[in-house]
Design a protein around this motif. Sequence first.
Motif, short mmCIF file in Angstrom:
data_model
loop_
_atom_site.label_atom_id
_atom_site.label_comp_id
_atom_site.label_asym_id
_atom_site.label_seq_id
_atom_site.Cartn_x
_atom_site.Cartn_y
_atom_site.Cartn_z
N ASP A 174 4.14 2.02 -0.06
CA ASP A 174 5.04 1.17 0.74
C ASP A 174 4.36 0.70 2.04
O ASP A 174 4.47 -0.45 2.43
CB ASP A 174 6.33 1.92 1.09
N VAL A 175 3.64 1.61 2.69
CA VAL A 175 2.94 1.24 3.93
C VAL A 175 1.82 0.25 3.62
O VAL A 175 1.60 -0.70 4.37
CB VAL A 175 2.41 2.51 4.65
N LEU A 176 1.14 0.45 2.51
CA LEU A 176 0.08 -0.49 2.11
C LEU A 176 0.66 -1.88 1.87
O LEU A 176 0.03 -2.89 2.21
CB LEU A 176 -0.64 -0.01 0.86
N ASP A 177 1.84 -1.96 1.28
CA ASP A 177 2.49 -3.26 1.08
C ASP A 177 2.70 -3.96 2.42
O ASP A 177 2.49 -5.17 2.52
CB ASP A 177 3.84 -3.10 0.37
N TYR A 178 3.09 -3.22 3.43
CA TYR A 178 3.30 -3.78 4.77
C TYR A 178 1.99 -4.34 5.35
O TYR A 178 1.98 -5.34 6.05
CB TYR A 178 3.89 -2.72 5.69
N HIS A 179 0.87 -3.68 5.03
CA HIS A 179 -0.44 -4.07 5.57
C HIS A 179 -1.19 -5.04 4.66
O HIS A 179 -2.34 -5.40 4.95
CB HIS A 179 -1.29 -2.82 5.80
N GLU A 180 -0.57 -5.48 3.60
CA GLU A 180 -1.24 -6.32 2.59
C GLU A 180 -1.89 -7.56 3.20
O GLU A 180 -3.04 -7.88 2.90
CB GLU A 180 -0.24 -6.71 1.51
N ALA A 181 -1.20 -8.28 4.06
CA ALA A 181 -1.74 -9.51 4.63
C ALA A 181 -2.95 -9.22 5.52
O ALA A 181 -3.96 -9.92 5.44
CB ALA A 181 -0.67 -10.24 5.43
N ALA A 182 -2.88 -8.19 6.35
CA ALA A 182 -4.01 -7.84 7.22
C ALA A 182 -5.22 -7.41 6.40
O ALA A 182 -6.37 -7.77 6.72
CB ALA A 182 -3.61 -6.75 8.19
N LEU A 183 -4.98 -6.65 5.34
CA LEU A 183 -6.08 -6.24 4.46
C LEU A 183 -6.74 -7.45 3.81
O LEU A 183 -7.97 -7.56 3.79
CB LEU A 183 -5.56 -5.27 3.39
N ALA A 184 -5.92 -8.37 3.31
CA ALA A 184 -6.46 -9.57 2.66
C ALA A 184 -7.25 -10.42 3.66
O ALA A 184 -8.34 -10.92 3.34
CB ALA A 184 -5.33 -10.38 2.04
N GLU A 185 -6.72 -10.57 4.86
CA GLU A 185 -7.40 -11.37 5.88
C GLU A 185 -8.76 -10.77 6.25
O GLU A 185 -9.71 -11.49 6.53
CB GLU A 185 -6.53 -11.48 7.12
N ALA A 186 -8.86 -9.45 6.21
CA ALA A 186 -10.11 -8.76 6.54
C ALA A 186 -11.04 -8.65 5.34
O ALA A 186 -12.14 -8.12 5.46
CB ALA A 186 -9.80 -7.37 7.09
N GLY A 187 -10.60 -9.13 4.17
CA GLY A 187 -11.43 -9.05 2.97
C GLY A 187 -11.54 -7.64 2.42
O GLY A 187 -12.58 -7.26 1.87
N LEU A 188 -10.47 -6.88 2.53
CA LEU A 188 -10.46 -5.49 2.11
C LEU A 188 -9.45 -5.25 1.00
O LEU A 188 -8.48 -5.99 0.87
CB LEU A 188 -10.10 -4.59 3.30
N THR A 189 -9.66 -4.19 0.26
CA THR A 189 -8.65 -3.70 -0.67
C THR A 189 -8.38 -2.24 -0.29
O THR A 189 -9.16 -1.62 0.42
CB THR A 189 -9.11 -3.79 -2.14
N ALA A 190 -7.26 -1.72 -0.76
CA ALA A 190 -6.90 -0.33 -0.45
C ALA A 190 -6.36 0.35 -1.69
O ALA A 190 -5.77 -0.31 -2.57
CB ALA A 190 -5.88 -0.29 0.67
N THR A 191 -6.57 1.63 -1.74
CA THR A 191 -6.09 2.42 -2.87
C THR A 191 -5.58 3.77 -2.37
O THR A 191 -5.98 4.22 -1.29
CB THR A 191 -7.22 2.62 -3.91
N VAL A 192 -4.70 4.38 -3.14
CA VAL A 192 -4.17 5.71 -2.82
C VAL A 192 -4.76 6.69 -3.81
O VAL A 192 -4.74 6.46 -5.02
CB VAL A 192 -2.62 5.72 -2.91
N ILE A 193 -5.27 7.80 -3.28
CA ILE A 193 -5.88 8.83 -4.12
C ILE A 193 -5.15 10.14 -3.87
O ILE A 193 -5.02 10.58 -2.72
CB ILE A 193 -7.38 8.98 -3.81
N GLY A 194 -4.68 10.76 -4.92
CA GLY A 194 -4.00 12.03 -4.81
C GLY A 194 -2.53 11.86 -4.45
O GLY A 194 -2.04 10.74 -4.32
N ASP A 195 -1.86 12.98 -4.31
CA ASP A 195 -0.45 12.98 -3.95
C ASP A 195 -0.10 14.36 -3.42
O ASP A 195 -0.85 15.33 -3.60
CB ASP A 195 0.42 12.63 -5.16
N ALA A 196 1.02 14.44 -2.78
CA ALA A 196 1.53 15.71 -2.27
C ALA A 196 3.03 15.57 -2.09
O ALA A 196 3.56 14.46 -2.06
CB ALA A 196 0.86 16.08 -0.96
N HIS A 197 3.68 16.70 -1.98
CA HIS A 197 5.12 16.71 -1.73
C HIS A 197 5.42 17.83 -0.75
O HIS A 197 4.58 18.69 -0.49
CB HIS A 197 5.90 16.87 -3.03
#
Length: 171
Positions: free
Chosen positions: A34-57
Motif C-alpha cells: 500500500d505504501v509503495l502504491d502511494y510512492h509509485e509516481a515518485a519511483l517512476a519519475e526517478a526511474g526506479l522500481t520497488a519490490t517487497v521481500i519477506g513478510d511478518a506479522h
Amino acid sequence: LTGIVNDMLFLSQADRGVGARRAPVSSLASVAADVLDYHEAALAEAGLTATVIGDAHGAFDLPLLRRALSNLLGNATRYARAGSIIQVNFRPEAEDRVLITVTNCGDTIDPEILPQMFDRFFRADPARSHAQRNHGLGLAIVGAIARMHQGKPVAYSENGVTSVGLVIQAQ
C-alpha cells in the motif's frame, strides 16, 4: 513550516515516552504494498522500481509503521541510482522482533555517519539537493517510531548498497 512544527511535536511526544498503539497486523508485506502504491509516481519519475521481500506479522501501530515505511522509501528514492530496484525487506528475528529495512543502490555512506543519520536535522552533505523540500527529520521520526515499538533504528552501507530501517518488537 507547519510540517516541521508537526514533526517536532511528534518527536517531542516520542521523547516523553508515548508508546505505540498496537493492534494485530497479519501481513506487513501487504502494508508495504500500500505504501509503495502511494510512492509509485515518485519511483517512476526517478526511474526506479520497488519490490517487497519477506513478510511478518504481529501487533504494531499501523499508522506509525506506514509513516516509517514512507519516510524510508522517500529517502531511498532520493538517493538510489536510476534504473535500480529498491527493496522493502521484512525478516522475523528472535525474541518476537522484526527487522524492517529499505535497501537501495547508490553511493556508499561513510560508516562514521551511519549512527548520526537518525539525529534531528542531520545531513551527511548539506549541499545535497531537495534541501528546500526535506528538512532532515524523516529518519529521526523513523528512529522515534522504532523506540515507540521497543526497538531501534538500523543502517548499513557497503559497496554501494545501503539498507536503512528498524528492528521492532512484534508484540
